[in-house]
Write a protein that holds these residues in place. Sequence first.
Motif, PDB file in Angstrom:
ATOM      1  N   VAL A  62      -1.690  -4.451   1.080  1.00  0.00           N
ATOM      2  CA  VAL A  62      -1.349  -4.500   2.509  1.00  0.00           C
ATOM      3  C   VAL A  62      -0.600  -3.241   2.931  1.00  0.00           C
ATOM      4  CG1 VAL A  62      -1.333  -7.012   2.653  1.00  0.00           C
ATOM      5  CG2 VAL A  62       0.775  -5.842   2.031  1.00  0.00           C
ATOM      6  N   GLY A  63      -1.086  -2.608   3.980  1.00  0.00           N
ATOM      7  CA  GLY A  63      -0.451  -1.399   4.488  1.00  0.00           C
ATOM      8  C   GLY A  63       0.116  -1.629   5.877  1.00  0.00           C
ATOM      9  N   SER A  64      -0.776  -1.793   6.849  1.00  0.00           N
ATOM     10  CA  SER A  64      -0.348  -1.914   8.249  1.00  0.00           C
ATOM     11  C   SER A  64       0.653  -3.048   8.457  1.00  0.00           C
ATOM     12  CB  SER A  64      -1.563  -2.127   9.156  1.00  0.00           C
ATOM     13  OG  SER A  64      -2.416  -1.010   9.058  1.00  0.00           O
ATOM     14  N   LEU A  65       0.545  -4.093   7.663  1.00  0.00           N
ATOM     15  CA  LEU A  65       1.461  -5.234   7.773  1.00  0.00           C
ATOM     16  C   LEU A  65       2.926  -4.788   7.669  1.00  0.00           C
ATOM     17  CD1 LEU A  65       1.772  -8.377   7.812  1.00  0.00           C
ATOM     18  CD2 LEU A  65       1.667  -8.308   5.323  1.00  0.00           C
ATOM     19  N   GLY A 113      -7.570  -3.407   3.335  1.00  0.00           N
ATOM     20  CA  GLY A 113      -8.224  -3.226   4.634  1.00  0.00           C
ATOM     21  C   GLY A 113      -8.221  -4.502   5.447  1.00  0.00           C
ATOM     22  N   GLY A 114      -7.268  -4.584   6.387  1.00  0.00           N
ATOM     23  CA  GLY A 114      -7.285  -5.689   7.343  1.00  0.00           C
ATOM     24  C   GLY A 114      -6.537  -6.933   6.910  1.00  0.00           C
ATOM     25  N   ILE A 115      -5.915  -6.927   5.722  1.00  0.00           N
ATOM     26  CA  ILE A 115      -5.184  -8.134   5.292  1.00  0.00           C
ATOM     27  C   ILE A 115      -3.825  -8.175   6.001  1.00  0.00           C
ATOM     28  CG2 ILE A 115      -4.100  -9.353   3.356  1.00  0.00           C
ATOM     29  CD1 ILE A 115      -6.189  -8.121   1.506  1.00  0.00           C
ATOM     30  N   VAL A 168       2.828   4.574  -8.688  1.00  0.00           N
ATOM     31  CA  VAL A 168       2.907   5.816  -7.911  1.00  0.00           C
ATOM     32  C   VAL A 168       1.485   6.181  -7.499  1.00  0.00           C
ATOM     33  CG1 VAL A 168       5.019   6.688  -8.970  1.00  0.00           C
ATOM     34  CG2 VAL A 168       2.823   7.236 -10.009  1.00  0.00           C
ATOM     35  N   ASN A 169       1.365   6.861  -6.366  1.00  0.00           N
ATOM     36  CA  ASN A 169       0.038   7.137  -5.804  1.00  0.00           C
ATOM     37  C   ASN A 169      -0.097   8.616  -5.465  1.00  0.00           C
ATOM     38  OD1 ASN A 169      -1.410   7.409  -2.846  1.00  0.00           O
ATOM     39  ND2 ASN A 169      -2.474   5.907  -4.088  1.00  0.00           N
ATOM     40  N   ILE A 170      -1.226   9.205  -5.861  1.00  0.00           N
ATOM     41  CA  ILE A 170      -1.435  10.642  -5.581  1.00  0.00           C
ATOM     42  C   ILE A 170      -2.807  10.897  -4.942  1.00  0.00           C
ATOM     43  CG2 ILE A 170       0.126  11.525  -7.362  1.00  0.00           C
ATOM     44  CD1 ILE A 170      -2.304  11.892  -9.208  1.00  0.00           C
ATOM     45  N   ALA A 196       0.833  -1.210   0.000  1.00  0.00           N
ATOM     46  CA  ALA A 196       0.000   0.000   0.000  1.00  0.00           C
ATOM     47  C   ALA A 196       0.862   1.253   0.000  1.00  0.00           C
ATOM     48  CB  ALA A 196      -0.906   0.010   1.221  1.00  0.00           C
ATOM     49  N   PRO A 197       0.412   2.276  -0.747  1.00  0.00           N
ATOM     50  CA  PRO A 197       1.087   3.572  -0.611  1.00  0.00           C
ATOM     51  C   PRO A 197       0.811   4.087   0.788  1.00  0.00           C
ATOM     52  CG  PRO A 197      -0.985   3.797  -1.815  1.00  0.00           C
ATOM     53  CD  PRO A 197      -0.769   2.327  -1.602  1.00  0.00           C
ATOM     54  N   MET A 198       1.817   4.544   1.483  1.00  0.00           N
ATOM     55  CA  MET A 198       1.598   5.107   2.835  1.00  0.00           C
ATOM     56  C   MET A 198       2.427   6.374   2.930  1.00  0.00           C
ATOM     57  SD  MET A 198       1.465   1.706   5.260  1.00  0.00           S
ATOM     58  CE  MET A 198       2.906   0.852   4.640  1.00  0.00           C
TER      59      MET A 198
HETATM   60  C1  LIG Z   1       0.333   4.860   7.459  1.00  0.00           C
HETATM   61  C2  LIG Z   1      -0.629   4.772   6.313  1.00  0.00           C
HETATM   62  C3  LIG Z   1      -0.566   5.739   5.320  1.00  0.00           C
HETATM   63  C4  LIG Z   1      -1.420   5.641   4.208  1.00  0.00           C
HETATM   64  N1  LIG Z   1      -1.280   6.542   3.175  1.00  0.00           N
HETATM   65  C5  LIG Z   1      -1.958   6.341   2.009  1.00  0.00           C
HETATM   66  C6  LIG Z   1      -1.647   7.094   0.840  1.00  0.00           C
HETATM   67  O1  LIG Z   1      -0.735   7.922   0.825  1.00  0.00           O
HETATM   68  N2  LIG Z   1      -2.375   6.853  -0.275  1.00  0.00           N
HETATM   69  C7  LIG Z   1      -3.363   5.885  -0.318  1.00  0.00           C
HETATM   70  O2  LIG Z   1      -3.982   5.701  -1.365  1.00  0.00           O
HETATM   71  N3  LIG Z   1      -3.653   5.148   0.773  1.00  0.00           N
HETATM   72  C8  LIG Z   1      -2.970   5.336   1.917  1.00  0.00           C
HETATM   73  N4  LIG Z   1      -3.215   4.524   3.005  1.00  0.00           N
HETATM   74  C9  LIG Z   1      -4.255   3.487   2.915  1.00  0.00           C
HETATM   75  C10 LIG Z   1      -3.689   2.205   2.290  1.00  0.00           C
HETATM   76  O3  LIG Z   1      -3.521   2.405   0.906  1.00  0.00           O
HETATM   77  C11 LIG Z   1      -4.605   0.984   2.483  1.00  0.00           C
HETATM   78  O4  LIG Z   1      -5.919   1.301   2.093  1.00  0.00           O
HETATM   79  C12 LIG Z   1      -4.616   0.469   3.910  1.00  0.00           C
HETATM   80  O5  LIG Z   1      -3.336   0.468   4.487  1.00  0.00           O
HETATM   81  C13 LIG Z   1      -5.159  -0.964   3.922  1.00  0.00           C
HETATM   82  O6  LIG Z   1      -5.493  -1.366   5.217  1.00  0.00           O
HETATM   83  P1  LIG Z   1      -4.446  -2.052   6.223  1.00  0.00           P
HETATM   84  O7  LIG Z   1      -3.653  -0.934   6.785  1.00  0.00           O
HETATM   85  O8  LIG Z   1      -5.321  -2.733   7.200  1.00  0.00           O
HETATM   86  O9  LIG Z   1      -3.594  -3.003   5.407  1.00  0.00           O
HETATM   87  C14 LIG Z   1      -2.381   4.601   4.133  1.00  0.00           C
HETATM   88  C15 LIG Z   1      -2.436   3.647   5.158  1.00  0.00           C
HETATM   89  C16 LIG Z   1      -1.564   3.712   6.227  1.00  0.00           C
HETATM   90  C17 LIG Z   1      -1.616   2.645   7.294  1.00  0.00           C
END
Ligand SMILES: Cc1cc2nc3c(=O)[nH]c(=O)nc-3n(C[C@H](O)[C@H](O)[C@H](O)COP(=O)(O)O)c2cc1C
Length: 355
Positions: free
Chosen positions: A241-244, A220-222, A70-72, A20-22
């Motif tokens: 996956v983001g939080s992972l 979300g939640g994976i 890339v993510n915007i 995930a983009p974060m």
């Molecule tokens: C710290 C953090 C920053 C995030 N920043 C972005 C972002 O810049 N762009 C975006 O599309 N989603 C962003 N997200 C959402 C993630 O793309 C994704 O939807 C999410 O992490 C999925 O859920 P999970 O955290 O349970 O894996 C972010 C999530 C986190 C945890």
Amino acid sequence: MTWSTQITQLLDIKYPIIQAPMFGVTTPQMVAGASETGALGTLALGDLSYEKCMDAIEATRRLTTQPFAVNIFVNSIPEVSENLRSQYSKVSSFIATLAHQHGLEVVLPRLEEIHLTDYKDQIAAIIASKCKIVSFTFGNLDSQSIALLKENGTVLIGTCTSLAEALLLEASGIDIICVQGLEAGGHRGSFQATVIPQIGGLSLLSQVYDHVNKPLIYAGGIYNARTLLAAQQLGAAGFQVGSLLLKSRESALLDFEKQHLSQVKESDIVLTRSFSGRFTRAITNTFIKTVDGTDYILPYPYQNKLTNALRRAAKAKGNTDFVGIWVGQSIHSYRDGSTGDILQELIREVEEATG
Ligand SMILES: Cc1cc2nc3c(=O)[nH]c(=O)nc-3n(C[C@H](O)[C@H](O)[C@H](O)COP(=O)(O)O)c2cc1C
């Protein structure tokens, strides 16, 4: 399980797993780590300027030759009205006082000093650097930008948090839809309703699958094989996956933030507008408890710009009461190896579970 899906084919990757983009957490090293594994790394460009987008893309290219996205942020920007001006000075004084009371010295920007990026400048940078996969959140791209990106052979991934948003993205010709469940960490990608949609990820993914004829990524939640396979059962062809990865070696979170994450409890994870003016899922703290439900919240992105200095000062002091740590609802052990190792482990788990 066969890993080949419409997503692997469209994006030319081995595994349909998307880092995930974060924004603020993702680094070029994390993106490269994910892409080198055969998954898709995503470089979060947030609202960076043209030059900073170019630099971040170049830094990532130096680390990997594999495909990455890339993510915007494509939100609309509220006009600066008299009302906004007076609200801004009220919220600014409130935050300055709060910071001072808690021993944080901050210099908050005046409204005139705030520079807001037009996402079309970012698109110019993306095209100039020949990026071929673009994901976006907080809105839909305008039709001119869609046409321009498509002329350049770019695959587009839009984020939805409701069926209505998914249908809008589909009607605009977006290639892949990222369904963001309510569980997800970070900002809600919502853009269509005035009140953010409350539909849970399980229901939303299933509804979008039934009504939208586009490949779907679920976010979300994976965090393990079971959650990934549940999303697959519901129709996802890609798994974000983001939080992972929050505690991965390549994450930009500082050590004290990573430690704080390890102690998080279910009741600590909340949706809040206090930091940015948009709803984000985060670990609750003094700032959130003080500001949520008050009038001291400006519309996005003004609140975000105003609280930036506060968050930076808190980070510098290792103060968890005033930093913004975004995290999703699936609490787990937040592994701390490299991004590549964490993703490899997930891939292995899925392969073991499916034989
Ligand atoms: C710290 C953090 C920053 C995030 N920043 C972005 C972002 O810049 N762009 C975006 O599309 N989603 C962003 N997200 C959402 C993630 O793309 C994704 O939807 C999410 O992490 C999925 O859920 P999970 O955290 O349970 O894996 C972010 C999530 C986190 C945890």
